[in-house]
Design an enzyme around this catalytic site. Structure first.
Site, PDB file in Angstrom:
ATOM      1  N   ARG A 218      44.484  42.457 141.444  1.00 15.95           N
ATOM      2  CA  ARG A 218      44.378  43.732 140.707  1.00 15.95           C
ATOM      3  C   ARG A 218      44.557  43.488 139.196  1.00 15.95           C
ATOM      4  O   ARG A 218      45.451  42.767 138.762  1.00 15.95           O
ATOM      5  CB  ARG A 218      45.456  44.700 141.214  1.00 15.95           C
ATOM      6  CG  ARG A 218      45.433  46.071 140.537  1.00 15.95           C
ATOM      7  CD  ARG A 218      46.425  46.158 139.400  1.00 15.95           C
ATOM      8  NE  ARG A 218      46.546  47.510 138.864  1.00 15.95           N
ATOM      9  CZ  ARG A 218      47.190  47.799 137.743  1.00 15.95           C
ATOM     10  NH1 ARG A 218      47.780  46.851 137.053  1.00 15.95           N
ATOM     11  NH2 ARG A 218      47.259  49.031 137.312  1.00 15.95           N
ATOM     12  N   THR A 241      50.457  52.708 128.258  1.00 17.42           N
ATOM     13  CA  THR A 241      51.319  52.151 129.299  1.00 17.42           C
ATOM     14  C   THR A 241      51.281  53.102 130.487  1.00 17.42           C
ATOM     15  O   THR A 241      50.935  54.269 130.336  1.00 17.42           O
ATOM     16  CB  THR A 241      52.759  51.943 128.781  1.00 17.42           C
ATOM     17  OG1 THR A 241      53.561  51.411 129.843  1.00 17.42           O
ATOM     18  CG2 THR A 241      53.396  53.233 128.299  1.00 17.42           C
ATOM     19  N   GLY A 242      51.657  52.595 131.662  1.00 12.34           N
ATOM     20  CA  GLY A 242      51.670  53.444 132.854  1.00 12.34           C
ATOM     21  C   GLY A 242      50.594  53.024 133.843  1.00 12.34           C
ATOM     22  O   GLY A 242      50.084  51.900 133.751  1.00 12.34           O
TER      23      GLY A 242
END
Ligand code: ASP
Length: 330
Positions: A218, A241-242
């Site tokens: 991934r 971000t996240g």
């Protein structure tokens, strides 16, 4: 009646104008109602999460010594990359579900040059490999084994990035092995950094070990130019971000820069990018976090996130401070 060809070209023009802002230009009042939260002062460094504080410190040191913004952001994000106690970036990052630490990073300079690596293993400083891809190759992105080979050929050392602490956390996780995205685990995820140097030039960097316990292979948003990072020296820069999947599908950082190009303040642009995600019919959206930071050419900054908990470090006017971001889901 429109023939098919005309229809297609008209709709293409409409979508382009939505994307690139002719529509947005008509909407300037929105931009001006949401002020940026920076003073517009330069030089400046802004970066995501608490680990941004020591990273900003290093980046500002480089700038004050006369360094370019691109040198500053590389040096800055190397700090959390090299910190074994930081479990979301570089050495010590939480592994994928197979126990392997795989890293993503990207960098972009004031000329629009960019470089990135993804699915890279065994290298403590992926950001420096990304910079070499940018500076020394005709390419932008190297992945996996090829990225590792390139790094080793260029003098980087092969190291074990799985620290005992991260291995223990992974072994605990394996007991339940429930695959869910785990954003915001320790309130310090990807580091995305934007800087303006003494000449007023802008650059950005973004580096991460990605979502903890991800499926092997991934790749998130961080190494994808336009998603996790985008800089246009005439306009501004943004980084994310996240949950990377949500950032990629909305091309978040590019969107923010394009909104700023069309008159949005950095704050208003970050809010719109988060709103796009919030309104995108994503299942279990409340389980996810996405945070953006942005800066424009004038040195005004903005930040916004989906839910409470995101903060960022802003170094300006000699002060390096942690600031809580405002959020969409109250
Ligand atoms: N954006 C990163 C990714 O999706 C992870 C994070 O910032 O938490 O890989």
């Amino acid at each position: 009646m429109l023939n098919r060809r005309k229809f297609i070209s008209r709709s293409a023009i409409t979508s382009l104008s939505v994307l690139f802002g002719t529509q947005l230009l008509k909407n300037k009042s929105y931009a001006s109602t949401t002020p940026g939260n920076g003073e517009g002062t330069k030089p400046l460094v802004i970066s995501t999460w608490r680990h941004g504080i020591p990273a900003n410190e290093e980046a500002m040191r480089v700038i004050m010594e006369g360094g370019r913004a691109v040198e500053a952001v590389e040096a800055g994000v190397r700090v959390p990359e090299g910190d074994p106690d930081n479990m979301s970036v570089g050495l010590g990052g939480l592994p994928d579900r197979d126990g392997k630490v795989t890293l993503d990073a990207s960098i972009m300079d004031e000329t629009g040059n960019c470089g990135s690596v993804c699915f890279l293993e065994h290298i403590v400083h992926p950001i420096s490999v990304a910079r070499l891809v940018m500076d020394n190759t005709p390419h932008i992105m190297l992945a996996g084994e090829g990225a590792l080979q390139f790094a080793l050929e260029n003098g980087f050392k092969k190291e074990n990035l799985l620290t005992p602490k991260a291995k223990k956390a992974w072994e605990e996780w394996k007991k339940k092995a429930k695959y869910e995205p785990v954003p915001n685990i320790e309130n310090h995820d990807t580091i995305g950094m934007l800087a303006i140097d003494q000449k007023g030039n802008l650059s950005g960097a973004c580096t991460t070990s990605g979502l903890a316990y991800k499926i092997r292979g991934r790749v998130g948003d961080s190494p994808i130019i336009g998603a996790g990072l985008y800089v246009d020296n005439n306009v501004g820069g943004a980084t994310a971000t996240g949950t990377g999947e949500l950032v990629i599908r909305t091309v978040g950082s590019f969107l923010i820069v394009e909104l700023m190009r069309n008159g949005y303040t950095p704050q208003a642009a970050c809010e719109e990018a988060v709103r796009r995600i919030a309104n995108a019919n994503i299942p279990d959206i409340h389980k996810h976090q996405v945070g953006y930071i942005a800066v424009n050419k004038a040195g005004e900054t903005g930040a916004y996130c989906l839910k409470p908990g995101f903060n960022y470090a802003l170094f300006v006017n000699g002060k390096n401070e942690l600031v809580d971001s405002d959020n969409y889901f109250k």
